[in-house]
Design a protein around this motif. Structure first.
Motif, PDB file in Angstrom:
ATOM      1  N   ARG A 144       1.178 -53.733  -3.321  1.00  0.00           N
ATOM      2  CA  ARG A 144       1.972 -52.547  -3.357  1.00  0.00           C
ATOM      3  C   ARG A 144       1.201 -51.429  -4.265  1.00  0.00           C
ATOM      4  O   ARG A 144       0.922 -50.424  -3.816  1.00  0.00           O
ATOM      5  N   ASP A 145       0.317 -52.038  -5.180  1.00  0.00           N
ATOM      6  CA  ASP A 145      -0.702 -51.001  -5.982  1.00  0.00           C
ATOM      7  C   ASP A 145      -1.450 -50.720  -5.108  1.00  0.00           C
ATOM      8  O   ASP A 145      -2.071 -49.482  -5.056  1.00  0.00           O
ATOM      9  N   LEU A 146      -2.270 -51.595  -4.193  1.00  0.00           N
ATOM     10  CA  LEU A 146      -3.513 -51.105  -3.450  1.00  0.00           C
ATOM     11  C   LEU A 146      -2.706 -49.823  -2.310  1.00  0.00           C
ATOM     12  O   LEU A 146      -3.514 -49.046  -2.255  1.00  0.00           O
ATOM     13  N   ALA A 147      -1.559 -50.101  -1.945  1.00  0.00           N
ATOM     14  CA  ALA A 147      -0.923 -48.958  -0.996  1.00  0.00           C
ATOM     15  C   ALA A 147      -0.644 -47.985  -1.800  1.00  0.00           C
ATOM     16  O   ALA A 147      -0.909 -46.639  -1.122  1.00  0.00           O
ATOM     17  N   LYS A 148      -0.135 -48.047  -3.096  1.00  0.00           N
ATOM     18  CA  LYS A 148       0.099 -46.812  -3.893  1.00  0.00           C
ATOM     19  C   LYS A 148      -1.182 -45.954  -3.966  1.00  0.00           C
ATOM     20  O   LYS A 148      -1.221 -44.916  -3.805  1.00  0.00           O
ATOM     21  N   LEU A 149      -2.416 -46.594  -4.521  1.00  0.00           N
ATOM     22  CA  LEU A 149      -3.388 -45.808  -4.563  1.00  0.00           C
ATOM     23  C   LEU A 149      -4.368 -45.321  -3.281  1.00  0.00           C
ATOM     24  O   LEU A 149      -5.264 -44.477  -3.461  1.00  0.00           O
ATOM     25  N   ALA A 150      -3.858 -45.961  -2.409  1.00  0.00           N
ATOM     26  CA  ALA A 150      -4.213 -45.502  -1.143  1.00  0.00           C
ATOM     27  C   ALA A 150      -3.478 -44.327  -0.413  1.00  0.00           C
ATOM     28  O   ALA A 150      -3.692 -43.821   0.657  1.00  0.00           O
ATOM     29  N   ARG A 151      -2.643 -43.599  -1.260  1.00  0.00           N
ATOM     30  CA  ARG A 151      -1.777 -42.399  -0.738  1.00  0.00           C
ATOM     31  C   ARG A 151      -2.793 -41.373  -0.432  1.00  0.00           C
ATOM     32  O   ARG A 151      -2.128 -40.226   0.156  1.00  0.00           O
ATOM     33  N   ALA A 152      -3.862 -41.331  -1.033  1.00  0.00           N
ATOM     34  CA  ALA A 152      -4.616 -40.128  -1.080  1.00  0.00           C
ATOM     35  C   ALA A 152      -5.941 -40.642  -0.554  1.00  0.00           C
ATOM     36  O   ALA A 152      -6.424 -41.648  -1.138  1.00  0.00           O
ATOM     37  N   PRO A 153      -6.631 -39.961   0.154  1.00  0.00           N
ATOM     38  CA  PRO A 153      -7.988 -40.602   0.481  1.00  0.00           C
ATOM     39  C   PRO A 153      -9.176 -40.436  -0.803  1.00  0.00           C
ATOM     40  O   PRO A 153      -9.820 -41.295  -0.814  1.00  0.00           O
ATOM     41  N   GLN A 154      -8.714 -39.379  -1.591  1.00  0.00           N
ATOM     42  CA  GLN A 154      -9.595 -39.457  -2.848  1.00  0.00           C
ATOM     43  C   GLN A 154      -8.832 -39.315  -3.980  1.00  0.00           C
ATOM     44  O   GLN A 154      -7.833 -38.563  -4.208  1.00  0.00           O
ATOM     45  N   LEU A 155      -9.353 -40.044  -5.198  1.00  0.00           N
ATOM     46  CA  LEU A 155      -8.796 -39.713  -6.529  1.00  0.00           C
ATOM     47  C   LEU A 155      -9.758 -39.322  -7.543  1.00  0.00           C
ATOM     48  O   LEU A 155     -10.893 -39.704  -7.269  1.00  0.00           O
ATOM     49  N   VAL A 156      -9.362 -38.079  -8.257  1.00  0.00           N
ATOM     50  CA  VAL A 156     -10.277 -37.796  -9.081  1.00  0.00           C
ATOM     51  C   VAL A 156      -9.415 -38.213 -10.471  1.00  0.00           C
ATOM     52  O   VAL A 156      -8.380 -37.706 -10.982  1.00  0.00           O
ATOM     53  N   ILE A 157     -10.179 -38.818 -11.099  1.00  0.00           N
ATOM     54  CA  ILE A 157      -9.553 -39.386 -12.523  1.00  0.00           C
ATOM     55  C   ILE A 157     -10.099 -38.603 -13.643  1.00  0.00           C
ATOM     56  O   ILE A 157     -11.458 -38.591 -13.717  1.00  0.00           O
ATOM     57  N   VAL A 158      -9.216 -37.647 -14.222  1.00  0.00           N
ATOM     58  CA  VAL A 158      -9.835 -36.882 -15.271  1.00  0.00           C
ATOM     59  C   VAL A 158      -9.590 -37.518 -16.651  1.00  0.00           C
ATOM     60  O   VAL A 158      -8.388 -37.975 -16.898  1.00  0.00           O
ATOM     61  N   SER A 159     -10.166 -37.840 -17.491  1.00  0.00           N
ATOM     62  CA  SER A 159     -10.290 -38.542 -18.693  1.00  0.00           C
ATOM     63  C   SER A 159     -10.938 -37.483 -19.864  1.00  0.00           C
ATOM     64  O   SER A 159     -11.396 -36.803 -19.357  1.00  0.00           O
ATOM     65  N   THR A 160     -10.445 -38.087 -21.213  1.00  0.00           N
ATOM     66  CA  THR A 160     -10.972 -37.079 -22.257  1.00  0.00           C
ATOM     67  C   THR A 160     -11.677 -38.114 -23.265  1.00  0.00           C
ATOM     68  O   THR A 160     -11.076 -39.183 -23.512  1.00  0.00           O
ATOM     69  N   ARG A 161     -12.651 -37.753 -23.909  1.00  0.00           N
ATOM     70  CA  ARG A 161     -12.979 -38.561 -25.127  1.00  0.00           C
ATOM     71  C   ARG A 161     -11.994 -38.443 -26.361  1.00  0.00           C
ATOM     72  O   ARG A 161     -11.114 -37.345 -26.234  1.00  0.00           O
ATOM     73  N   THR A 162     -12.153 -39.384 -27.150  1.00  0.00           N
ATOM     74  CA  THR A 162     -11.256 -39.272 -28.400  1.00  0.00           C
ATOM     75  C   THR A 162     -12.131 -39.067 -29.534  1.00  0.00           C
ATOM     76  O   THR A 162     -12.877 -39.990 -29.961  1.00  0.00           O
ATOM     77  N   ASP A 163     -11.887 -38.133 -30.268  1.00  0.00           N
ATOM     78  CA  ASP A 163     -12.889 -37.819 -31.333  1.00  0.00           C
ATOM     79  C   ASP A 163     -12.229 -38.447 -32.694  1.00  0.00           C
ATOM     80  O   ASP A 163     -11.089 -38.914 -32.589  1.00  0.00           O
ATOM     81  N   ASP A 164     -12.981 -38.900 -33.458  1.00  0.00           N
ATOM     82  CA  ASP A 164     -12.630 -39.541 -34.708  1.00  0.00           C
ATOM     83  C   ASP A 164     -11.785 -38.593 -35.364  1.00  0.00           C
ATOM     84  O   ASP A 164     -10.592 -38.939 -36.157  1.00  0.00           O
ATOM     85  N   ASP A 165     -12.015 -37.378 -35.573  1.00  0.00           N
ATOM     86  CA  ASP A 165     -10.868 -36.396 -36.253  1.00  0.00           C
ATOM     87  C   ASP A 165      -9.800 -36.236 -35.434  1.00  0.00           C
ATOM     88  O   ASP A 165      -9.795 -35.969 -34.158  1.00  0.00           O
TER      89      ASP A 165
END
Ligand SMILES: Cc1cc2nc3c(=O)[nH]c(=O)nc-3n(C[C@H](O)[C@H](O)[C@H](O)COP(=O)(O)O)c2cc1C
Length: 456
Positions: free
Chosen positions: A340-361
């Motif tokens: 099911r999860d394989l199929a879920k992530l295959a709903r789009a040809p490309q995934l752009v995963i946007v992440s952010t760093r976590t500052d100490d402050d």
């Protein structure tokens, strides 16, 4: 092509006194967001100069163009001149009107032509153009009848406001198109138009793609509640924007290749199953636009990881197995969950995963997260403006260290979005209704504070 709303679409409420013409103008500007209005002759409670000036001024204040006044048909009496004068007083450049009912009387056409000649002369005196509308059951049903009457009257003050379906007639449209000053489309079914009227809308847009005048979208008489009409108009406006800015429309050079920001914001919708690869250079372009987001101290906290093809499927399997593990699933249940999860992530040809760093402050960390969320929205808007399809998705697995490790991220990084990206949408939803009234609070300081401020 500009869009106008006719008061004919609100006849039921106007006739019942549940809506005034002034309220209808407000509705056209602020709810329907059309470009122009057509006043229907049936809805005037009075026609004195003061009242008409008030209508004209209200339309101007609301940024609405008065596209036309419409009266059902030419009467051949002084009424025709009266309506022409009303059009002039309203600032309407056109009086849209129809031909008399069809008749077996051999003189009927001649009488109609005489009335049209007289009306054209009266129109010239008032600097208003007569725009003849064709309709079934009248002496002008199609393009040939319109051409015929124009020939008989032979005046520059007689032009056409045809039903847009005239443009699908197979016969030559010479003599019709160039004299069309306004086009009318009566929706076949308002609910249907809002829900799956894309074919009808697309045909209309295609027919009138190069038409610079107003298109009046009317709902059929005694049809559908107002919200269905609003939804149908919104759907049409969204499709019109897409068609106008679509690659190959010839408008890209003129418009720099993208729709304007307000149209993009208003018409963007999540597309659950985007189709087709987006070229790497285009993805890079979207990322560059994403990073135009506001960013306190210019920390540039964002990272964009593009996952496609086999890597996307590996991620899907990992995602599924971690989820199955977290749920204690085994055997078939585990295998099914992973599939099911394989199929879920295959709903789009490309995934752009946007992440952010976590500052100490923690304050900086929070600001960085907010900036990255703004970057995600920039990305979605830019994709939409480029006529691509995208959707912001998340899910519990975005916090899993093994997923972050797979993506080459630091365990302290946070995934803000997995953007599902593709080159086109199988179906684009209409703009969704907003409930803005309840979310806005114009804070007024208590009187005592205001007085204190004056003395500061
Ligand atoms: C932070 C965030 C997380 C989201 N996560 C998911 C998700 O996991 N699954 C999903 O189907 N939609 C997700 N969405 C999309 C919203 O459901 C969608 O934006 C919402 O239904 C409104 O529809 P629209 O984007 O077409 O206007 C997410 C949106 C945001 C802003």
């Amino acid at each position: 092509m500009k869009i106008a709303c006719s008061s004919a679409s609100f006849s039921a409420r106007l006739d019942a006194g549940a809506l005034t013409q002034l309220e209808w103008l407000d509705l056209c500007a602020n709810e329907l967001e059309v470009d122009g209005v057509v006043f229907d002759a049936r809805h005037f409670p009075r026609r004195d100069g003061d009242y008409l000036a008030q209508l004209k001024k209200t339309a101007a204040d609301l940024g609405l163009t008065v596209a036309a006044l419409e009266c059902e048909r030419l009467s051949g009496t002084s009424d025709d001149a009266g309506w022409l004068q009303t059009a002039a007083d309203l600032g309407a450049p056109l009086l849209v009107t129809g031909a008399p009912s069809a008749s077996d009387d051999p003189d009927a056409w001649g009488r109609f032509a005489d009335a049209a000649k007289q009306a054209a002369s009266a129109a010239k005196r008032r600097n208003v153009t007569l725009a003849l509308r064709n309709a079934a059951g009248t002496l002008c049903t199609d393009a040939a009848d319109l051409r015929h009457i124009a020939k008989d009257v032979d005046s520059a003050w007689l032009r056409f406001a045809p039903n847009a379906s005239v443009f699908s007639e197979s016969e030559s449209l010479a003599g019709i198109i160039e004299k069309t000053l306004l086009a009318i489309h009566v929706m076949s079914d308002t609910h249907g138009f809002a829900q799956n009227g894309d074919r009808e809308a697309a045909q209309l847009i295609e027919r009138l793609r190069r038409f610079r005048g107003f298109v009046v979208l009317e709902r059929p008489a005694s049809d559908a509640p107002d919200d269905a009409f609003h939804a149908a108009l919104a759907r049409f406006l969204a499709l019109r924007s897409r068609a106008l800015y679509e690659p190959g429309s010839g408008n890209e050079a003129l418009l720099g290749g993208a729709m304007d920001a307000i149209t993009a914001i208003r018409t963007r919708r999540s597309v659950g199953r985007p189709l087709g690869d987006v070229p790497p250079a285009t993805v890079e372009g979207l990322i560059e636009l994403a990073t135009c987001a506001p960013n306190h101290h210019l920390t540039e906290p964002w990272r964009f990881t593009i996952v496609a093809g086999e890597e996307r499927d590996q991620l899907g399997r990992l995602w599924g197995s971690l989820w199955a593990q977290s749920q204690g699933l085994e055997g078939d249940a585990r295998r099914e969950s992973i599939a099911r999860d394989l199929a879920k992530l295959a709903r789009a040809p490309q995934l752009v995963i946007v992440s952010t760093r976590t500052d100490d402050d923690p304050v900086v960390a929070e600001e960085d997260f907010a900036a990255t969320a703004a970057a995600v929205q920039n990305f979605l808007l830019a994709a939409h403006a480029r006529n691509l399809a995208a959707m912001w998705r998340t899910g519990p697995m975005i916090h899993d260290p093994a997923i972050k490790a797979f993506l080459g991220l630091n365990p302290r990084d946070r995934i803000v979005a997995t953007i599902y990206l593709g080159s086109s949408a199988a179906a684009q939803a209409p703009p969704r209704p907003r409930r803005n009234q309840s979310i806005t609070h114009w804070l007024k300081a208590p009187l005592s504070t205001q007085t204190e401020r004056k003395h500061e």
